[in-house]
Design an enzyme around this catalytic site. Sequence first.
Site, PDB file in Angstrom:
ATOM      1  N   ARG A   1       1.894  16.592  -1.273  1.00 36.74           N
ATOM      2  CA  ARG A   1       2.850  15.578  -0.806  1.00 36.74           C
ATOM      3  C   ARG A   1       4.104  15.670  -1.655  1.00 36.74           C
ATOM      4  O   ARG A   1       4.038  16.118  -2.820  1.00 36.74           O
ATOM      5  CB  ARG A   1       2.196  14.199  -0.970  1.00 36.74           C
ATOM      6  CG  ARG A   1       2.965  13.055  -0.404  1.00 36.74           C
ATOM      7  CD  ARG A   1       2.260  11.725  -0.664  1.00 36.74           C
ATOM      8  NE  ARG A   1       2.855  10.666   0.143  1.00 36.74           N
ATOM      9  CZ  ARG A   1       2.535   9.390   0.069  1.00 36.74           C
ATOM     10  NH1 ARG A   1       1.585   8.997  -0.773  1.00 36.74           N
ATOM     11  NH2 ARG A   1       3.126   8.498   0.835  1.00 36.74           N
TER      12      ARG A   1
ATOM     13  N   ARG B   1      -1.385   1.435   1.559  1.00 37.40           N
ATOM     14  CA  ARG B   1      -0.201   0.652   1.195  1.00 37.40           C
ATOM     15  C   ARG B   1       0.828   0.742   2.313  1.00 37.40           C
ATOM     16  O   ARG B   1       0.896  -0.119   3.175  1.00 37.40           O
ATOM     17  CB  ARG B   1       0.362   1.147  -0.154  1.00 37.40           C
ATOM     18  CG  ARG B   1       1.412   0.239  -0.770  1.00 37.40           C
ATOM     19  CD  ARG B   1       1.954   0.852  -2.055  1.00 37.40           C
ATOM     20  NE  ARG B   1       2.672   2.096  -1.834  1.00 37.40           N
ATOM     21  CZ  ARG B   1       3.983   2.188  -1.547  1.00 37.40           C
ATOM     22  NH1 ARG B   1       4.720   1.105  -1.520  1.00 37.40           N
ATOM     23  NH2 ARG B   1       4.552   3.374  -1.352  1.00 37.40           N
TER      24      ARG B   1
ATOM     25  N   SER C   1       3.564   6.067  -5.061  1.00 36.93           N
ATOM     26  CA  SER C   1       2.231   5.628  -4.642  1.00 36.93           C
ATOM     27  C   SER C   1       1.323   5.405  -5.862  1.00 36.93           C
ATOM     28  O   SER C   1       0.596   4.412  -5.942  1.00 36.93           O
ATOM     29  CB  SER C   1       1.627   6.682  -3.704  1.00 36.93           C
ATOM     30  OG  SER C   1       0.407   6.242  -3.186  1.00 36.93           O
TER      31      SER C   1
ATOM     32  N   HIS D   1     -10.189  15.941  -7.261  1.00 35.16           N
ATOM     33  CA  HIS D   1      -8.797  16.031  -7.723  1.00 35.16           C
ATOM     34  C   HIS D   1      -8.650  17.182  -8.728  1.00 35.16           C
ATOM     35  O   HIS D   1      -7.604  17.347  -9.338  1.00 35.16           O
ATOM     36  CB  HIS D   1      -8.365  14.728  -8.411  1.00 35.16           C
ATOM     37  CG  HIS D   1      -8.155  13.574  -7.463  1.00 35.16           C
ATOM     38  ND1 HIS D   1      -7.597  13.726  -6.228  1.00 35.16           N
ATOM     39  CD2 HIS D   1      -8.405  12.248  -7.595  1.00 35.16           C
ATOM     40  CE1 HIS D   1      -7.523  12.539  -5.628  1.00 35.16           C
ATOM     41  NE2 HIS D   1      -8.014  11.638  -6.420  1.00 35.16           N
TER      42      HIS D   1
ATOM     43  N   GLY E   1      -2.636  11.848  -0.221  1.00 38.18           N
ATOM     44  CA  GLY E   1      -3.211  11.825   1.124  1.00 38.18           C
ATOM     45  C   GLY E   1      -4.713  12.046   1.156  1.00 38.18           C
ATOM     46  O   GLY E   1      -5.277  12.363   2.210  1.00 38.18           O
ATOM     47  N   THR E   2      -5.359  11.827   0.014  1.00 37.70           N
ATOM     48  CA  THR E   2      -6.806  12.041  -0.096  1.00 37.70           C
ATOM     49  C   THR E   2      -7.579  11.230   0.945  1.00 37.70           C
ATOM     50  O   THR E   2      -8.434  11.778   1.665  1.00 37.70           O
ATOM     51  CB  THR E   2      -7.292  11.604  -1.498  1.00 37.70           C
ATOM     52  OG1 THR E   2      -6.381  12.081  -2.482  1.00 37.70           O
ATOM     53  CG2 THR E   2      -8.684  12.090  -1.776  1.00 37.70           C
ATOM     54  N   THR E   3      -7.299   9.941   0.997  1.00 33.51           N
ATOM     55  CA  THR E   3      -8.072   9.043   1.864  1.00 33.51           C
ATOM     56  C   THR E   3      -7.922   9.456   3.333  1.00 33.51           C
ATOM     57  O   THR E   3      -8.894   9.476   4.097  1.00 33.51           O
ATOM     58  CB  THR E   3      -7.585   7.589   1.681  1.00 33.51           C
ATOM     59  OG1 THR E   3      -7.514   7.299   0.288  1.00 33.51           O
ATOM     60  CG2 THR E   3      -8.509   6.601   2.367  1.00 33.51           C
TER      61      THR E   3
ATOM     62  N   LYS F   1      -3.108  10.485  -4.917  1.00 28.72           N
ATOM     63  CA  LYS F   1      -2.073   9.788  -4.132  1.00 28.72           C
ATOM     64  C   LYS F   1      -1.269  10.699  -3.216  1.00 28.72           C
ATOM     65  O   LYS F   1      -0.125  10.414  -2.869  1.00 28.72           O
ATOM     66  CB  LYS F   1      -1.099   8.980  -5.033  1.00 28.72           C
ATOM     67  CG  LYS F   1      -1.684   8.178  -6.133  1.00 28.72           C
ATOM     68  CD  LYS F   1      -3.004   7.560  -5.884  1.00 28.72           C
ATOM     69  CE  LYS F   1      -3.103   6.436  -4.942  1.00 28.72           C
ATOM     70  NZ  LYS F   1      -4.545   5.981  -4.842  1.00 28.72           N
TER      71      LYS F   1
END
Length: 358
Positions: free
Chosen positions: A193, A323, A201, A169, A108-110, A106
């Site tokens: 982050r 999101r 998140s 991860h 900023g991986t994507t 959560k």
Amino acid sequence: MELAVCSVLTSTLLCSSTMASTTTTGITKPGPVPFTEVDDGTIPKRPAKEEFGDLVATLPHKQQAGLDLRLYQSFWLPEHWVAGTVVFQRRFVPRPDDVILASYPKCGTTWLKALAFAAMTRDHDYGSKTHPLLRLNPHDCIPFLDEIFADGQEPKLEKLPSPRLMNTHMPYTLLPGSVTTDTDGCKVVYICRDSKDMVVSLWHFLRRRQPDMPFEELFEHVCGGAVAAGPIWSHVLGYWHASLARPDRVLFLKYEDLLRDPCGNVRRLAAFMGKPFSAAEELAGAVEGVVGLCSFEKMKGLEVNQKGSSGAYHATARDAFFRKGVAGDWVNHMTPEMAKRLDEIVAEEFRGTGLAAP
Ligand code: PAP
């Protein structure tokens, strides 16, 4: 403008193609190519727990936030990743031009997966419907090593043409020695982050499966360190120290910096991965093309990111990865006291390291 970008980029690619490979569709292409397009489903699985399940059973155990965790080499890992981590450590064979994208969940991986993929595949026209990122979720383009090794699907990685993009991860200290010590080994890009936004998140993400999970419960787990892939500060510091010790091999990015200056950070990312933008590409708007394609609004609005789940290895509803995409949403979920407490824990852990919390 798009046509100009396309022709400049196509000629750049033709000059710089490295190893090519034939996909299951019969197309010969250099990497990176979308992972789902080289996976024809014919390679049998051998789940890692068949080999290392006994070892996993001996490790300290906790159940938190609906997950079974095992303490492995100082980190709490989801139980179903541990055996795969052992296989990854023992058997992963990096290629010199591999790039591993690493993150705490959560953080900023994507986004990083999309940016790295777009920056490495600049032969595509960003506006064309054929661009992989317009028809595939970023998680379907880049294999998630933790799940791949847990499921015993690592032979599929061999089918990816070079250069390969992969993500994990896993904490830095758990990566195979071939990745962390070889001087000409593969490269690693890390994104971190603000921990407060990460918890928010993660809570929204976990609530998809556990709608009644109290925010305070997850917050306590994070502060205590016993959360998947945690403690989060140890995760971040592992990559931070590595980026200082091996700056040519490990690039350290912050989600908040990407929000502030996406173009500057995409230039850094591309240059680090060995594909700097040429003057002609700059002139043609290629950097802005990558940033625009991967922007939150663009990605969230794509049908492919709104429907279905993101494949066999990471079977999560695709829309769960998009999101709000902002910094500072923690103010809507935490009391000032909670924020201060987490900030103080992180600041104490980071003290003397030169790393400032985002
Ligand atoms: P993962 O580690 O499980 O793969 P990851 O992608 O790191 O998840 O987390 C999703 C977060 O990145 C979400 O943050 P939020 O809950 O605070 O909104 C998601 O909105 C954000 N995100 C996804 N894509 C983008 C993007 N293109 N730009 C900015 N933020 C993004």
